[in-house]
Motif scaffolding. Structure first.
Motif, short mmCIF file in Angstrom:
data_model
loop_
_atom_site.label_atom_id
_atom_site.label_comp_id
_atom_site.label_asym_id
_atom_site.label_seq_id
_atom_site.Cartn_x
_atom_site.Cartn_y
_atom_site.Cartn_z
N ASN A 141 -23.12 18.12 -37.24
CA ASN A 141 -22.01 17.53 -37.01
C ASN A 141 -21.55 16.17 -37.73
O ASN A 141 -20.64 15.64 -37.30
N MET A 142 -22.58 15.88 -38.30
CA MET A 142 -22.29 14.47 -38.99
C MET A 142 -21.45 14.39 -40.30
O MET A 142 -21.78 14.95 -40.95
N CYS A 180 -55.96 22.87 -17.17
CA CYS A 180 -54.99 22.81 -16.27
C CYS A 180 -54.17 21.29 -16.34
O CYS A 180 -53.24 21.50 -15.75
N TYR A 181 -54.64 20.63 -17.60
CA TYR A 181 -53.65 19.68 -17.61
C TYR A 181 -52.95 19.73 -18.88
O TYR A 181 -52.32 18.75 -19.53
N ILE A 182 -52.81 20.99 -19.74
CA ILE A 182 -51.93 21.15 -20.76
C ILE A 182 -50.87 22.21 -20.87
O ILE A 182 -51.04 23.56 -20.08
N GLY A 183 -49.67 21.95 -21.05
CA GLY A 183 -48.63 22.90 -21.14
C GLY A 183 -47.98 22.82 -22.49
O GLY A 183 -48.72 22.50 -23.46
N PHE A 184 -46.60 23.43 -22.52
CA PHE A 184 -46.12 23.53 -23.96
C PHE A 184 -44.49 23.29 -23.56
O PHE A 184 -44.10 23.63 -22.49
N ARG A 185 -44.02 23.03 -24.75
CA ARG A 185 -42.54 22.96 -24.81
C ARG A 185 -41.87 23.78 -25.91
O ARG A 185 -42.54 23.33 -26.96
N CYS A 186 -40.98 24.43 -25.85
CA CYS A 186 -40.54 25.07 -26.88
C CYS A 186 -39.63 24.51 -27.53
O CYS A 186 -38.74 23.92 -26.98
N VAL A 187 -39.31 24.76 -28.94
CA VAL A 187 -38.32 24.34 -29.50
C VAL A 187 -37.55 25.52 -30.38
O VAL A 187 -38.10 26.45 -30.65
N GLN A 188 -36.35 25.14 -30.75
CA GLN A 188 -35.67 26.24 -31.59
C GLN A 188 -35.20 25.59 -32.94
O GLN A 188 -34.42 24.51 -33.00
N THR A 189 -35.47 26.27 -34.08
CA THR A 189 -34.86 25.84 -35.32
C THR A 189 -33.61 25.68 -35.34
O THR A 189 -32.92 26.66 -35.05
N TYR A 190 -33.07 24.84 -35.73
CA TYR A 190 -31.33 24.86 -35.91
C TYR A 190 -31.17 25.32 -37.31
O TYR A 190 -31.60 24.57 -38.46
N ILE A 191 -30.35 26.18 -37.27
CA ILE A 191 -29.84 26.73 -38.62
C ILE A 191 -28.23 26.59 -38.61
O ILE A 191 -27.64 27.16 -37.75
N GLY A 192 -28.00 25.85 -39.46
CA GLY A 192 -26.28 25.61 -39.55
C GLY A 192 -26.24 24.29 -40.21
O GLY A 192 -27.27 23.52 -40.82
N ARG A 193 -24.89 23.77 -39.73
CA ARG A 193 -24.69 22.43 -40.48
C ARG A 193 -24.63 21.37 -39.37
O ARG A 193 -24.31 21.60 -38.18
#
Length: 170
Positions: free
Chosen positions: A169-170, A154-167
């Motif tokens: 901006n720096m 009951c005390y663990i959740g999750f957060r999704c990430v998305q892999t960035y494909i591209g260049r």
């Protein structure tokens, strides 16, 4: 996908270097004594004074500098990184992620027999961020612990990430 524990820590710090908590300060309470995250402030006290006896709304506390809410406290978060006490001894600087996925079940009897012989230590995954039931140490950006990947709590959740494909901006 789930973040690696290093991606999670980078996001938790909000672009700051070396801060103890996502909000940047060295303390878990502000100058007025109000808690800055949902956690157990002392052993045995679940913080009934602030209403955080269980998970609260995501926007109950301020976000970090990346605009991410609850990177510390409320619920711990799964990462895809496998837990090992000595990870730092054998992980390389250029690829620090220690990732192993262990399948839990198979319909094939032979494969299931092999899976049942998998050591239980191969099934541990890193969780980060601390939760409403943890003391202040576990809500620090650098604190880590583990749980078995085939359990729900009951005390663990999750957060999704998305892999960035591209260049960049720096």
């Amino acid at each position: 996908r789930l973040p690696t524990e290093y991606e999670w820590e980078y996001a938790s710090r909000g672009g700051r270097i070396g801060n103890k908590y996502p909000w940047g300060g060295p303390y878990a309470r502000n100058g007025k004594g109000c808690m800055l995250a949902n956690f157990k402030p002392m052993r045995g006290d679940y913080g009934a004074s602030d209403g955080g006896v269980y998970p609260v709304r995501a926007d109950s506390y301020f976000p970090n500098d990346f605009g991410l809410y609850n990177m510390s406290g409320n619920v711990s978060e799964w990462t895809q990184t496998k837990w090992d006490e000595g990870t730092n001894a054998f992980a390389h600087d250029l690829n620090g992620n220690y990732d192993v996925y262990v399948k839990e079940h198979s319909d094939d009897a032979q494969e299931q027999a092999k899976l049942s012989k998998t050591p239980i230590t191969q099934k541990r995954k890193v969780i980060r961020g601390g939760s409403w039931k943890d003391v202040a140490y576990f809500i620090e950006c650098g604190a880590r612990t583990y749980e078995y990947q085939d359990t729900s709590k009951c005390y663990i959740g999750f957060r999704c990430v998305q892999t960035y494909i591209g260049r960049s901006n720096m």
